[in-house]
Write a protein that holds these residues in place. Structure first.
Motif: not given
Length: 650
Positions: A561-580
């Motif tokens: 992101v803007r030249g800086r390495t970072t780690k983010i969470w990436q979705e692979t499909g519906p994640n509603h129960l993960l959010d719950c």
């Protein structure tokens, strides 16, 4: 008149003495005469840097007579580098007056720094009281709370890393950036705050007189800003002399050389690789005093970068370090805290979700909808969608073990907080869950997502009349706490706006997801282990393939992101129960999952109806755990059969 020419050299010498610039004095020497400690054990006394020699070199490198322009300090907590920052700023006011900026990450950090540290240091020093213009002056040149003015027409600005107005305010010669790992990566789509600060110093690049320093405890490995600064420099370590063999290349490192017992009094000690002769805990401080800074990665063009941790710190006994590590156990959240704040090192997250098929195989035969014997906290998380509401109820034990109790999708419209899916959620909110001892329990609290899904007002309205329901909003970033400080928000009801009509709680979802996935990876008795480990996740047979696919629907992605390495969470499909699940974890933290003492858990067990024979009889019982949820609504909830719910204030 013949004597007048002879007097000229004398007069000239007097004027030269009056108007000549002061003789060079590095910040460390200046501090011994003019810096009074604003807090701590030696509050209001002149600082004695002989007690903290690790501060001297980086402090003096920021003085006007040092050739250094830039440095970075990756540190543990309570390592006194905030004192270093104050001394550098006040020394400059006296010996090198210029426009400066101190940048703090948050409003609360800025307020505390000003009122409890810098402001007190100015008031305690007679010299600084003369130099810094008071706020009470009627002149337009007087100081303000966050701008300390001094002659000749210069100022020290206390700025926020989250304010574009602060960071674009004026040209500065010196920038002192504190806790940079808490700065946003991108400030209001206008760029990296560190780049914005750097742009304020362009006018001084040609003269080479600019100074810029970065101080911070690190956060996540691979995304930590201070780690990147440290790695770009010459990586200096506090290097001491072995008291046994005289080797002068001793550095205290976390690992095999640091030994301790797993039980109090821990008997922590260090076995140096140079001679293998034990350095006892009581010898640590004398060994520390033999130290000096040594670069471990020197190279042309590299600036000075420092790493300092509690292992070397003159403030922290080794037994305390051992205690903190043992108490962290294998809880990833506590381990991250230990790694960051005690070792001053970035923590490496394991962000991969386990295969959902493996989770299906290890389901257990406990009854869905029934609270197990050790599930002393009963919470829920709800994810509101346009077509309905996803929900999961989860029980937690004192060691972080969790049991999925019930999950469901309430189909229906969500435009009306009294009808459709919200009406079903209201029934769920009041539901009485049978427990293992023949009683019934209601939810201690429920977190409902009021984020950016277009149903915020409906969630606010739903929660306003339910003291155990909390409107929450997920917050990204690795420094956000599991449950943050609430804010009052406006609510639109029936076309009318109610000012500050609801309370919104921020939830730091990133670290909670890392904790959840770490716990999901753990093997328990179902996989042949003798016991289920702390944080182990239990699931009943009703948790099907869809359930597990949703709960494992994200992974940690490394990106730029803007030249800086970072780690983010990436979705692979519906994640509603993960959010719950994440919202339920936040509610458990709100109730004190990580804070309650064994005595408080014992009190809670008694109040939840656990038979006395199952509760340790010799635990001292403190005052009864207080009722309820929201402080303003204490007493309005009516738990079933007299069961109480926790107060966050424990």
């Amino acid at each position: 008149m013949t004597g007048f020419p002879r007097a000229l050299p004398v007069i000239a010498g007097l004027f030269a003495g009056i108007f000549a610039p002061p003789a060079p004095m590095p910040p460390s020497a200046w501090a011994g005469q003019h810096f009074f400690l604003p807090d701590g054990e030696r509050k209001a006394q002149l600082i004695d840097l002989a007690r903290t020699p690790h501060l001297i070199e980086p402090m003096d490198a920021l003085g006007p007579d040092a050739p250094d322009n830039e440095l970075a300090v990756m540190k543990s907590a309570q390592s006194a580098f905030t004192t270093c920052l104050q001394i550098v700023a006040l020394h400059s006011i006296d010996r090198d007056p210029c426009d400066m900026m101190i940048v703090q990450p948050t409003d609360s950090a800025l307020t505390d720094f000003n009122s409890q540290k810098l402001g007190r240091a100015i008031e305690l020093s007679p010299l600084m009281r003369r130099k810094v213009k008071p706020q009470t002056s009627r002149s337009g040149q007087s100081s303000t709370t966050y701008e300390k003015k001094f002659d000749p027409d210069c100022s020290l600005i206390l700025s926020l890393a989250t304010s574009t107005a602060d960071l674009r305010s004026k040209t500065i010669k010196k920038a002192l950036c504190d806790e940079i790992d808490e700065y946003p990566d991108d400030l209001n789509d206008q760029g990296d705050p560190l780049d914005m600060i750097r742009a304020r110093q362009i006018s001084f690049l040609r003269s080479g007189t600019w100074k810029r320093a970065y101080f911070s405890t690190p956060t996540i490995k691979g995304t930590s800003k201070i780690e990147q600064k440290y790695e770009a420099g010459d990586k200096r370590r506090w290097t001491m002399t072995c008291p046994h063999c005289g080797d002068d290349d001793l550095r205290f490192e976390w690992g095999e050389s640091f030994k301790f017992d797993r039980e109090p009094p821990f008997a922590a000690h260090y076995i140096p690789p140079c001679c293998g002769t034990v350095i006892e805990g009581w010898q640590k401080f004398a060994v520390y005093e033999t130290g000096r800074w040594m670069p471990t990665a020197p190279g042309p063009g590299k600036f000075k970068s420092y790493h300092f941790d509690a292992l070397s710190s003159p403030f922290v006994p080794w037994d305390e370090i051992a205690k903190e590590y043992v108490q962290a156990g294998d809880n990833p959240t506590k381990l991250k805290t230990f790694w960051n704040l005690t070792l001053g090192l970035p923590f490496e997250l394991k962000g991969d979700a386990p295969d959902y098929e493996r989770l299906l195989e290890r389901r257990e035969d406990y009854i869905a909808g029934v609270v197990p014997a050790r599930g002393l906290l009963l919470v829920a998380g709800a994810d509101v969608q346009h077509s309905g509401i996803w929900v999961e109820a989860v029980a937690f034990a004192d060691n972080g073990e969790s049991w999925s109790i019930h999950h469901e999708f309430f189909e229906g419209e969500t435009t009306d907080h009294k009808a459709g899916a919200f009406a079903k959620l209201a029934t769920f909110y009041e539901r009485q869950f049978p427990d293992a001892f023949g009683g019934h329990r209601i939810l201690d609290c429920m977190g409902i997502d009021a984020g950016d899904g277009g149903r915020s007002n409906q969630v606010y309205a739903f929660c306003r009349s339910r003291p155990r329901a909390y409107a929450i909003k997920g917050v990204s970033g690795w420094t956000a706490p599991a449950i943050g400080t609430p804010v009052q928000v406006d609510v639109k009801l029936s076309g009318k706006k109610v000012k500050k009509g609801a309370t919104l709680w921020p939830v730091g979802t990133w670290s909670l997801k890392a904790t959840f996935y770490t716990n999901l990876q753990k093997d328990g008795r179902k996989a042949g282990a003798e016991v289920d480990p702390d944080g182990y996740c239990h699931h009943h047979q009703g948790c099907d393939e869809r359930y597990f696919k949703q709960q494992t629907a994200e992974y940690l992605k490394t990106t730029t992101v803007r030249g800086r390495t970072t780690k983010i969470w990436q979705e692979t499909g519906p994640n509603h129960l993960l959010d719950c699940r994440i919202y339920a974890m936040a509610m458990a933290e709100y109730l004190g999952l990580s804070r309650l003492s064994p005595e408080q858990w014992a009190v809670l067990a008694r109040e939840r109806g656990v038979p006395p024979v199952l509760v340790e009889p010799d635990l001292f019982a403190p005052e009864p755990v207080k009722i309820a949820a929201k402080p303003a609504l204490v007493g309005r909830a009516k738990p079933a059969r007299g069961r109480r719910v926790l107060s966050r204030g424990i």
